[in-house]
Design an enzyme around this catalytic site. Structure first.
Site, short mmCIF file in Angstrom:
data_model
loop_
_atom_site.label_atom_id
_atom_site.label_comp_id
_atom_site.label_asym_id
_atom_site.label_seq_id
_atom_site.Cartn_x
_atom_site.Cartn_y
_atom_site.Cartn_z
N TYR A 294 -10.28 6.82 7.61
CA TYR A 294 -10.95 6.35 6.40
C TYR A 294 -12.34 5.79 6.73
CZ TYR A 294 -6.24 6.39 4.34
OH TYR A 294 -4.99 6.75 3.90
N GLU A 369 4.01 -13.24 -9.61
CA GLU A 369 3.79 -12.30 -10.71
C GLU A 369 2.91 -12.85 -11.82
OE1 GLU A 369 7.79 -9.55 -10.42
OE2 GLU A 369 7.98 -11.58 -11.24
#
Length: 390
Positions: A294, A369
Site C-alpha cells: 500500500y 458503541e
C-alpha cells in the site's frame, strides 16, 4: 437539520447493525453474507447500488448537480479467535472483526440514512463505497480499477477509522501523511553447504545473513534523517536442519515502512545494494523480492480544512484532537488518496471505564458503541458541507 440529533434517532439500529456484522465476520473477498446484508439495507432505503471488486459495493445517493463526494467503509474481518465474552461475540471460529470494520460499515449506513432523507437538499451526489479485502490485497485498488470513481465523477473521498487510543466522543485529525507505505520483502541468501566441523569447506549463508541484517539496520540509524520516520523489520528467518550442518541457503522476510514517495524509493534501492553487496563480499549470492504494498495515505489540505470547520458543528472544539504523528501502519484508503483529494480521520472509540482499551488486531478488541451515531453524523455533515458550502 441537526445531524447529531438525527443520528441519535438511529442509535439503536446502528448498534444492532454493528453487532450483526460482528457476530458473522468474513475475511477479505469472502464477504458474501456481509455484502448481502448491506444490499438489503440499501434496498430498504431506496438507494441504487452495484457490486464491484467481487464482494464490494458502490451505491449512489443522487442530489442536484454533478459535484460528488464519496464516503468509504471497509468490510473484512481478520483471522483471529475472539477471546472477549459478550452477547455479540463472533460466531465464526477463527474469525473476528478485530479492527472495527463492523463499526465502519454501521457508521456509513447511518450516514446513508441521514443523507437519503435529505437528498433533495444536496447540491450534488454522495457515493457510498463498501470496500472488501482492506486487510489483504487492498480492495480500494480493485474498486478503482473497476471505475468506482466515475459515473458520477467523484471529486473527493472521505474515510474514517475507529481508534481505541482516543476517547469515545472525540475525533483525531492529522495533516499530510496519515499512514505509511509498505514494502514487504523476502530474500534468499545462497551459499555452499558443508559439515559444521569444516566451515572452511563451505560458504555459510547464516553468517552472511547475520551480517546483512546488521547492515540493513544502518539504513535507519545512519542513512535516514532522525526527523524522517521509517521502519525496517525482519519478521522471519528460516535456515538449516541440524546443529552440525551448514545449509545451502537462508530465507528471511520482513517489511519496510516509509512516509514519502522519495524515501520509499531510496529505501528500496539501498536495501538491494546492501543485501547484494554484503552477499558478494562474503562469496554468497542473493535473490531479492520487494513488493510494492500500500502507498502512503495523505490528507488533502482543503479536505482537512473542511473537517476542522465542520466538526465543531457537532462536538466541542476540545474534543477535536490534532494528531502530531502518523501511523506506521498501512491503510488501503491510500489508493483513494492517490487518485482524489481525500480526508482520513480517527473516530475515538476507547473507554477505559468500560474496559475498552485493547488495540486493533487484538483478540479482545472492542469499541464503545456510543461512537457510532457521532461517526454517522460527522460523515453525513462532511458530505453535506462539501456539496453545499462554497
Amino acid at each position: 437539520m441537526d445531524f447529531l440529533k438525527k443520528a441519535m434517532e438511529h442509535k439503536k439500529k446502528l448498534i444492532d447493525i454493528r453487532r450483526d456484522f460482528h457476530k458473522e465476520p468474513e475475511l477479505g473477498l469472502e464477504e458474501y453474507k456481509t455484502s448481502q446484508k448491506i444490499k438489503g439495507y440499501l434496498e430498504s432505503m431506496g438507494i441504487e447500488y452495484r457490486s464491484v471488486a467481487k464482494t464490494g459495493i458502490k451505491a449512489v445517493i443522487r442530489g442536484k448537480g454533478s459535484k460528488t463526494i464519496a464516503l468509504r467503509a471497509d468490510m473484512d474481518a481478520l483471522p483471529i479467535e475472539e477471546k472477549a465474552q459478550h452477547e455479540y461475540k463472533s460466531q465464526i471460529p477463527g474469525k473476528m472483526h478485530a479492527c472495527g470494520h463492523d463499526a465502519h460499515m454501521a457508521v456509513l449506513l447511518g450516514a446513508a440514512m441521514i443523507l437519503k432523507d435529505m437528498e433533495n437538499e444536496l447540491n450534488g451526489n454522495v457515493v457510498l463505497l463498501f470496500e472488501p479485502a482492506e486487510e489483504t490485497v487492498g480492495g480500494a485498488k480493485l474498486m478503482i480499477e473497476e471505475g468506482v470513481l466515475e459515473d458520477p465523477h467523484v471529486d473527493a473521498v472521505i474515510g474514517l477509522h475507529v481508534g481505541e487510543n482516543l476517547q469515545c466522543g472525540t475525533i483525531g485529525l492529522k495533516s499530510g501523511a496519515v499512514n505509511a507505505a509498505s514494502n514487504p520483502f523476502s530474500v534468499k541468501i545462497r551459499g555452499k553447504g558443508a559439515h559444521g566441523a569444516h566451515p572452511d569447506m563451505g560458504i555459510d549463508p547464516i553468517t552472511i545473513t547475520c551480517n546483512i541484517i546488521n547492515a540493513l539496520q544502518t539504513m535507519i540509524s545512519r542513512e535516514t534523517s532522525p526527523t524522517e520516520p521509517a521502519v525496517l523489520t525482519i519478521g522471519a528467518i528460516h535456515a538449516g536442519t541440524a546443529e552440525n550442518v551448514i545449509p545451502d541457503e537462508v530465507e528471511f522476510k520482513g517489511t519496510i515502512r516509509t512516509l514519502s514517495m522519495e524515501h520509499r524509493q531510496f529505501m528500496k534501492s539501498r536495501f538491494r545494494e546492501i543485501v547484494e553487496g554484503v552477499s558478494a563480499s562474503m562469496r554468497g549470492s542473493a535473490e531479492i523480492n520487494i513488493i510494492d504494498g500500500y502507498p502512503c495515505t495523505y490528507n488533502d489540505d482543503m479536505m482537512l480544512k473542511l473537517a476542522w470547520e465542520t466538526a465543531p458543528e457537532l462536538i466541542h472544539s476540545d474534543k477535536i484532537i490534532e494528531l502530531k504523528e502518523p501511523s506506521m501502519g498501512v491503510e488501503s484508503f491510500a489508493y483513494f488518496s492517490m487518485e482524489r483529494p481525500s480526508l482520513y480521520y480517527v473516530l475515538g472509540c476507547g473507554n477505559k471505564e468500560k474496559g475498552i482499551i485493547y488495540p486493533g488486531h487484538n483478540s479482545r478488541f472492542d469499541i464503545d458503541e456510543d461512537c457510532l451515531p457521532l461517526g454517522s453524523a460527522l460523515q453525513a455533515l462532511l458530505a453535506y458541507n462539501f456539496l453545499n458550502k462554497k
